[in-house]
Design an enzyme around this catalytic site. Structure first.
Site, PDB file in Angstrom:
ATOM      1  N   SER A 125       0.834  -1.200   0.000  1.00 52.13           N
ATOM      2  CA  SER A 125       0.000   0.000   0.000  1.00 52.13           C
ATOM      3  C   SER A 125       0.869   1.251   0.000  1.00 52.13           C
ATOM      4  O   SER A 125       1.724   1.420  -0.871  1.00 52.13           O
ATOM      5  CB  SER A 125      -0.971  -0.048   1.182  1.00 52.13           C
ATOM      6  OG  SER A 125      -1.999   0.894   1.023  1.00 52.13           O
ATOM      7  N   ASP A 162      -8.484  -5.943  -5.672  1.00 53.47           N
ATOM      8  CA  ASP A 162      -8.121  -4.826  -4.797  1.00 53.47           C
ATOM      9  C   ASP A 162      -8.821  -3.565  -5.300  1.00 53.47           C
ATOM     10  O   ASP A 162      -8.419  -2.972  -6.301  1.00 53.47           O
ATOM     11  CB  ASP A 162      -6.603  -4.626  -4.805  1.00 53.47           C
ATOM     12  CG  ASP A 162      -6.130  -3.627  -3.754  1.00 53.47           C
ATOM     13  OD1 ASP A 162      -6.978  -2.874  -3.226  1.00 53.47           O
ATOM     14  OD2 ASP A 162      -4.925  -3.601  -3.467  1.00 53.47           O
ATOM     15  N   HIS A 164      -6.872  -6.085  -0.658  1.00 55.27           N
ATOM     16  CA  HIS A 164      -5.710  -5.268  -0.284  1.00 55.27           C
ATOM     17  C   HIS A 164      -4.953  -5.980   0.830  1.00 55.27           C
ATOM     18  O   HIS A 164      -5.002  -5.584   2.004  1.00 55.27           O
ATOM     19  CB  HIS A 164      -6.215  -3.893   0.153  1.00 55.27           C
ATOM     20  CG  HIS A 164      -5.171  -2.818   0.132  1.00 55.27           C
ATOM     21  ND1 HIS A 164      -4.476  -2.465  -0.989  1.00 55.27           N
ATOM     22  CD2 HIS A 164      -4.700  -2.010   1.133  1.00 55.27           C
ATOM     23  CE1 HIS A 164      -3.635  -1.485  -0.711  1.00 55.27           C
ATOM     24  NE2 HIS A 164      -3.752  -1.200   0.576  1.00 55.27           N
TER      25      HIS A 164
END
Length: 810
Positions: A375, A495, A526
């Site tokens: 991320s 995601d 995610h």
């Protein structure tokens, strides 16, 4: 289950014997044994680490079965040879597979082949000495039922503890680094790196806190590489103040004034700033003044701490114990991230504290750095790579943003990251501004921070959703050409936080950079995948980093496939391919006809829907996005029948969508505003993967002996469902040309638009239908104005182009 191992290195017998000697499986005590059964017994003795006596060892042997009729102790004491059958019956048990569930004692080789485990080449039904040595070597390199190589499971039981302090340098097996460094003796220290920026405008260059963990052997002259994770969350977050900044998304879509902007009009150009002079160095030391008890770690990094790598964590500008202010992805944040690498490579100053300017070097570093993280962490790795900084050898970029516009916007619309409606760049900046957590420090910086936060809020421009200078400054695509580090990408095909477009543009954007690039695409959202049972992800990274940072010629570049993709139909199935999302992939063209997607005739129909719902239904969907999604795509539901257009094919042959689906429409709105959203759907009753991986064992994977653990997980089937959303996309009808040029929208006038859906790789099973849903308000991502807008589409000038995959699985 299936065992998917992509990081096993082909190795010849001489190398196998040498590595078995290095691992102390072949020793002076057994090298003279001329009977395979005796050597096999000694291998087992070395593996049963908890059996400290002959009696305990024999007791352990008796709990295993060698054949359907003899336990292992009986077999060893009554036979002069070791049969292929007995070896692999034993091997499967050592690998924690269960008889009568995973294999049968009568035919273990069939299970070996089904599970995809390596079998040694053999000419007869009995093993010779060299065959046994080779078979044991491959057994050590093989994953067990819990997703861990046998050698790593032995490490977790303490096999390498006697190696601690004796080796003094990395120990390799099958091209990978072994855990021969005692993680309980790690050196922990804090330094403050001086960056070439002054983001808080206090007249001093920003100092950045870095937390370092390195093997004790570095004190004796060992130079080690560094795994560096830049995490703005590392020093804490401001969740409460961040929540207060969340934006209201229940607002109407607004008309935008048309413009004739060209890219040059909004292009970001960095303006040189006069910076303060560097600090005067008042002395040098090699010992840090500050330590720490426990870092906010990443389990993949934990794994490497016992394998001869240092790990560094830094939160960057505007975080606790560092200087500066948060900027959410702009060039200042890249500079901050890169500064740590420059210090590790010997090209930047750092100090023992923020007061007296006593310099400390990374004298223990071999000057080679890899970046890891998911991320925002992976995003900063990508950003650092685009700088071309010296010393950055590779990045492992997981679920990373490659353009912040593609994270918070899409097609001229404000689009929320999945699950976070109302978040934006200013909210994230506030959440990660951990200088707030130290009141004395925050008091000094508060006016400056309020000014900066207001600037971010204004410049991100939630009123239009257009691409502007603010977003151009946060677009790493522009600097892809500068990437010199090798890149290993990991991303979830489901995601909807960091959407797949981010990784697809990185994948295709560095094709001609003359760097190694690999990509792993999974069926998750995610998430991290380093603790999955069905893929040897940790081994892949070990092979990769041993090659990249230790300079070992282990053929990682050719062994690891360029593309690894998890199958979306069969659990625990991963396939390798030569490419993904290539624009040259063949495309299937479908035409829109009332409620059908057809490939032959073109019909000319005018189809309409209205975006406005009853107040009751609107408010229910605002609070229950999952219910809205179900009603939107459910063919049997009529709740949204007048508020969407839904098209399906007839039952189709199996096909694979590979890349970016393009939708071309002729569309009109009855107002001077409008937006459209799209979802591509797989229709057909089937068991599909659960949205999140199933927890198989809490703390089920030990990183090494008496060291940190990770949860073992795997995707499993949920109950049967009738559909699965494959991909989606959005557009503001006033951004028909591009995301920064705004065009007028005359009511009831038809305009051509072309929309690129998020890229994917998806296998549609035989007998299913492919569906397309066209709608306006996306309750999970767009603004929700519930406006009385009627949309019309002319099917005669509309089509959908589906990219298909034709290559065979490698």
């Amino acid at each position: 289950m299936k065992n998917n191992q992509f990081a096993i290195r082909p190795t010849d017998l001489d190398t196998q014997i040498q590595e078995l000697q290095n691992l102390h499986f072949l020793t002076s005590n057994n090298e003279m044994m001329d009977k395979p059964i005796d050597l096999f017994t000694d291998f087992l003795r070395l593996s049963f680490l908890k059996a400290k006596s002959k009696a305990a060892f024999e007791q352990k042997l008796s709990t295993y079965m060698a054949t359907q009729n003899q336990d292992l102790l009986e077999y060893i004491t009554s036979n002069k040879e070791i049969s292929i059958q007995a070896f692999y019956n034993t091997a499967l048990q050592l690998l924690r597979f269960n008889p009568d569930v995973d294999f049968s004692f009568e035919d273990p080789l069939s299970a070996m082949k089904k599970i995809q485990l390596k079998i040694v080449d053999h000419k007869t039904n009995f093993m010779g000495l060299n065959e046994l040595k080779s078979a044991w070597y491959w057994l050590l390199a093989t994953h067990n039922k819990d997703g861990q190589t046998f050698i790593d499971s032995l490490a977790a039981d303490g096999y390498f503890v006697p190696f601690y302090g004796e080796i003094g340098s990395p120990l390799l097996f099958n091209g990978k680094s072994m855990p021969v460094f005692n993680p309980h003796k790690l050196i922990r220290e804090v330094v403050y790196v001086e960056s070439s920026q002054d983001t808080d405008e206090d007249g001093k260059l920003d100092l950045l806190k870095a937390e370092i963990l390195r093997p004790a052997e570095t004190e004796n002259g060992l130079k080690v590489p560094t795994i560096y994770t830049a995490s703005p969350y590392n020093q804490g977050t401001n969740d409460e103040t961040g929540d207060k900044l969340m934006h209201n998304v229940n607002v109407p879509l607004k008309h935008k004034e048309p413009n004739n902007l060209e890219y040059k009009d909004i292009e970001y150009k960095q303006i040189p700033k006069k910076l303060p002079d560097p600090r005067t160095v008042n002395g040098q030391v090699e010992v840090a003044e500050e330590s720490f008890a426990r870092e906010q770690s990443y389990t993949l990094n934990d794994y490497f701490l016992a394998r001869g790598f240092a790990v560094v964590y830094a939160a960057g500008i505007g975080t606790k114990d560092s200087d500066g202010v948060r900027t959410t992805g702009d060039p200042e944040e890249t500079t901050s991230t890169v500064s740590i690498i420059e210090w590790l490579a010997g090209n930047r100053h750092a100090f023992t504290n923020k007061v007296d300017n006593i310099q400390i070097r990374a004298w223990w570093s071999n000057k080679l750095v890899a970046m890891t993280g998911r991320s925002y962490l992976g995003t900063l790795a990508t950003a650092a790579a685009t700088s071309g900084v010296e010393g950055l050898k590779t990045i492992i970029s997981e679920a990373a943003i490659s353009s912040w516009y593609d994270y918070y916007r899409d097609g001229g619309l404000v689009i929320a990251p999945g699950g976070f409606p109302g978040e934006d760049a200013d909210v994230l900046a506030e959440e990660t501004f951990s200088r707030r957590l130290q009141p004395g420090d925050f008091n000094k910086i508060k006016p400056m921070w309020n000014k900066k936060l207001k600037e971010i809020t204004e410049d991100q421009d939630r009123n239009t959703g257009d691409y502007n200078t603010f977003w151009d400054a946060r677009n790493y695509h522009k600097n892809f050409k500068n990437i010199k580090a090798d890149v290993l990408m990991v991303h979830g095909l489901n995601d909807w936080n960091v959407k797949p477009r981010n990784v697809e543009r990185l994948w295709n954007g560095i094709r001609h950079n003359d760097v190694m690039q690999k990509i792993i695409l999974h069926q998750g959202q995610h998430i991290y995948i380093n603790a999955f049972r069905s893929i040897d992800y940790t081994d892949i990274i070990n092979l990769w980093l041993t090659h990249e940072l230790l300079g070992v010629d282990n053929q990682a570049e050719s062994i690891i496939p360029d593309v690894i993709i998890q199958d979306n139909v069969k659990t625990e199935t991963w396939n390798s391919y030569s490419d993904w999302s290539n624009d040259n992939n063949p495309k299937i063209e479908y035409h829109l006809s009332k409620d059908k997607l057809i490939t032959d005739e073109v019909t000319n129909d005018k189809l309409t829907f209205n975006d406005q719902l009853s107040d009751e239904l609107f408010h229910r969907y605002v609070n229950h996005n999952d219910e809205w999604q179900k009603d939107l795509v459910d063919i049997s539901s009529d709740k949204l029948a007048d508020h969407r257009l839904l098209f399906t094919t007839n039952n189709i042959e199996e096909n694979v969508i590979d890349g970016k689906t393009i939708i071309n429409l002729k569309v009109a709105s009855n107002h001077n505003i409008g937006m459209l959203s799209f979802q591509l759907i797989d229709y057909g009753e089937a068991k599909r993967f659960k949205a999140s991986p199933t927890l198989l064992a809490h703390n089920g994977l030990a990183e090494t002996y008496d060291w940190r653990e990770d949860d073992l997980r795997e995707f499993t089937y949920g109950p049967k469902t009738n559909y699965k959303m494959i991909t989606k996309g959005h557009i503001n009808l006033q951004n028909r040309d591009n995301t920064y040029k705004v065009s007028d929208l005359e009511p009831n006038t038809f305009y051509p638009i072309s929309v690129e859906l998020q890229p994917t790789f998806y296998r549609i099973p035989k007998g299913h239908k492919l569906g397309l849903v066209i709608y306006a308000t996306d309750f999970g991502m767009t603004v929700r104005g519930n406006q009385d807008i009627k949309y019309s589409i002319q099917t005669g000038e509309s089509n959908i182009l589906i990219p298909t995959h034709k290559d065979k699985i490698i």
